[in-house]
Design a protein around this motif. Structure first.
Motif, PDB file in Angstrom:
ATOM      1  N   SER A 192       0.829  -1.208   0.000  1.00  0.00           N
ATOM      2  CA  SER A 192       0.000   0.000   0.000  1.00  0.00           C
ATOM      3  C   SER A 192       0.864   1.259   0.000  1.00  0.00           C
ATOM      4  CB  SER A 192      -0.917   0.008   1.225  1.00  0.00           C
ATOM      5  OG  SER A 192      -0.155   0.095   2.410  1.00  0.00           O
ATOM      6  N   LEU A 193       0.256   2.385  -0.350  1.00  0.00           N
ATOM      7  CA  LEU A 193       0.958   3.668  -0.378  1.00  0.00           C
ATOM      8  C   LEU A 193       1.493   4.012   0.995  1.00  0.00           C
ATOM      9  CD1 LEU A 193       1.795   6.277  -1.807  1.00  0.00           C
ATOM     10  CD2 LEU A 193      -0.513   7.166  -1.398  1.00  0.00           C
ATOM     11  N   ARG A 194       0.700   3.733   2.021  1.00  0.00           N
ATOM     12  CA  ARG A 194       1.123   4.046   3.384  1.00  0.00           C
ATOM     13  C   ARG A 194       2.331   3.212   3.792  1.00  0.00           C
ATOM     14  NH1 ARG A 194      -3.335   3.990   8.062  1.00  0.00           N
ATOM     15  NH2 ARG A 194      -3.983   5.777   6.789  1.00  0.00           N
ATOM     16  N   ALA A 195       2.347   1.940   3.410  1.00  0.00           N
ATOM     17  CA  ALA A 195       3.453   1.058   3.814  1.00  0.00           C
ATOM     18  C   ALA A 195       4.740   1.343   3.042  1.00  0.00           C
ATOM     19  CB  ALA A 195       3.034  -0.398   3.617  1.00  0.00           C
ATOM     20  N   LEU A 196       4.616   1.639   1.749  1.00  0.00           N
ATOM     21  CA  LEU A 196       5.796   1.817   0.911  1.00  0.00           C
ATOM     22  C   LEU A 196       6.332   3.239   0.872  1.00  0.00           C
ATOM     23  CD1 LEU A 196       4.808  -0.377  -2.190  1.00  0.00           C
ATOM     24  CD2 LEU A 196       6.455  -0.949  -0.404  1.00  0.00           C
ATOM     25  N   LEU A 198       5.510   7.226  -0.963  1.00  0.00           N
ATOM     26  CA  LEU A 198       5.151   7.672  -2.306  1.00  0.00           C
ATOM     27  C   LEU A 198       6.147   7.212  -3.360  1.00  0.00           C
ATOM     28  CD1 LEU A 198       3.328   9.297  -4.175  1.00  0.00           C
ATOM     29  CD2 LEU A 198       4.668  11.345  -3.614  1.00  0.00           C
ATOM     30  N   ARG A 199       7.448   7.363  -3.102  1.00  0.00           N
ATOM     31  CA  ARG A 199       8.465   7.041  -4.108  1.00  0.00           C
ATOM     32  C   ARG A 199       8.465   5.543  -4.428  1.00  0.00           C
ATOM     33  NH1 ARG A 199      14.353   6.304  -3.968  1.00  0.00           N
ATOM     34  NH2 ARG A 199      15.199   6.940  -5.963  1.00  0.00           N
ATOM     35  N   ALA A 200       8.539   4.713  -3.391  1.00  0.00           N
ATOM     36  CA  ALA A 200       8.586   3.261  -3.614  1.00  0.00           C
ATOM     37  C   ALA A 200       7.282   2.756  -4.237  1.00  0.00           C
ATOM     38  CB  ALA A 200       8.845   2.541  -2.292  1.00  0.00           C
ATOM     39  N   TYR A 201       6.175   3.345  -3.828  1.00  0.00           N
ATOM     40  CA  TYR A 201       4.869   2.943  -4.376  1.00  0.00           C
ATOM     41  C   TYR A 201       4.796   3.271  -5.864  1.00  0.00           C
ATOM     42  CZ  TYR A 201      -0.222   2.671  -4.929  1.00  0.00           C
ATOM     43  OH  TYR A 201      -1.492   2.359  -5.345  1.00  0.00           O
ATOM     44  N   THR A 202       5.292   4.456  -6.240  1.00  0.00           N
ATOM     45  CA  THR A 202       5.291   4.868  -7.643  1.00  0.00           C
ATOM     46  C   THR A 202       6.190   3.958  -8.478  1.00  0.00           C
ATOM     47  OG1 THR A 202       4.924   7.177  -6.988  1.00  0.00           O
ATOM     48  CG2 THR A 202       5.719   6.779  -9.228  1.00  0.00           C
ATOM     49  N   LEU A 206       5.061   1.549 -11.552  1.00  0.00           N
ATOM     50  CA  LEU A 206       5.716   1.708 -12.850  1.00  0.00           C
ATOM     51  C   LEU A 206       6.266   0.376 -13.337  1.00  0.00           C
ATOM     52  CD1 LEU A 206       6.707   3.572 -15.113  1.00  0.00           C
ATOM     53  CD2 LEU A 206       8.760   4.030 -13.754  1.00  0.00           C
ATOM     54  N   ARG A 207       6.835  -0.402 -12.430  1.00  0.00           N
ATOM     55  CA  ARG A 207       7.350  -1.723 -12.802  1.00  0.00           C
ATOM     56  C   ARG A 207       6.223  -2.634 -13.279  1.00  0.00           C
ATOM     57  NH1 ARG A 207      11.501  -2.537  -7.702  1.00  0.00           N
ATOM     58  NH2 ARG A 207      13.280  -1.407  -8.603  1.00  0.00           N
TER      59      ARG A 207
END
Length: 285
Positions: A192-196, A198-202, A206-207
């Motif tokens: 989730s966005l909260r766990a990762l 913003l950068r890692a989630y994006t 993308l991957r």
């Protein structure tokens, strides 16, 4: 075509999602019959269930992550997995080629390396590659023993596919089920966005997009290869299917994956030789 695809999907799904894998999928252990529920459709049946390998959850997760990383170009994850499995970081490209059973380079050569390669004869390059594969393991004890059987089974699946004219897109099927298995073994809340953040989630999203785009391109290439082979056969020539073309590339760029396959057997030996190394097996009569 649907028979080959069904077989590849069934075998690959087992690698990606189940803790036990049939480790001897040679042609004599594969039967095709009419589906009892729908006789107009073929059903693939695997027999001789005397040799299975247990896949620990950690290994299954890493193997699925490896396949997805190969498709999205996540070099860092590939190299980390290779090192965790006792393989020298500088030999990660050989490791990737052994996994895909096709030539694969993780990083582009520098101009100096390209000039050096040009000056070296093909025989010298092959000798260098063979020497590298002999010493590719930094710590043999770290090599997951199930990898011996999975690699052997994948090699058999490739040979089966090639023998019948490459009716199935083996690489795409493997990548698809690896991604599915990875999703199953990764808790949703950890992505989730909260766990990762913003950068890692994006980056992760993308991957995922890159992965799907690459699958589409590989599918298109597979269809074009089949059309090309059909035209060659119509012209009275031998049609070159996907596995035939991959074998050509392997012969030129990765000779350790071609020919009598002695070098491959060093990494994926016969199960009886692996038993002495403590591989967890499930055997039935």
């Amino acid at each position: 075509m649907c028979v080959g695809t069904s077989y590849q999907a069934a075998a690959t799904r087992a690698d990606a999602q189940r803790p036990q894998v049939h480790s001897d999928p040679h042609p004599g252990n594969i039967l095709v019959r009419g589906n009892p529920k729908n006789p107009s459709e073929p059903q693939v049946v695997l027999i001789d269930h005397g040799l299975y390998v247990e896949l620990p959850e950690k290994f299954r997760h890493e193997y699925c992550l490896l396949w997805r990383s190969l498709f999205v170009g996540d070099v860092k994850s590939i190299e980390n997995i290779a090192v965790n499995w006792g393989i020298r970081r500088e030999n990660s490209d050989i490791f990737a080629s052994l996994t895909l059973l096709r030539p694969h380079r993780l990083r582009k050569k520098s101009p100096e390396e390209q000039n050096k390669t040009t000056a070296v004869s093909r025989s010298e390059q092959q000798a260098s590659l063979k020497e590298r594969i002999k010493t590719m393991l930094a710590q043999e004890d770290l090599l997951p023993r199930p990898l011996v059987f999975v690699t052997r089974a994948m090699r058999m699946m490739q040979g089966n596919n090639q023998a019948v004219g490459s009716p199935s897109n083996r690489i795409n099927i493997l990548a698809h089920w690896a991604a599915t298995g990875l999703a199953i073994s990764t808790p949703q809340h950890s992505q989730s966005l909260r766990a990762l953040g913003l950068r890692a989630y994006t980056v992760e999203k993308l991957r995922l997009v890159i992965f799907r785009v690459v699958l589409v391109f590989v599918d298109v290439g597979f269809v074009l290869t089949r059309v090309r082979a059909w035209l060659q056969e119509r012209m009275g020539r031998k049609g070159e299917h996907m596995e035939d073309l991959l074998e050509k590339q392997v012969t030129v760029r990765c000779p350790f994956l071609a020919g009598p396959r002695e070098e491959v057997d060093a990494l994926a030996p016969h199960p009886r030789r692996a038993l002495a190394r403590g591989v967890s097996l499930s055997c039935t009569d």
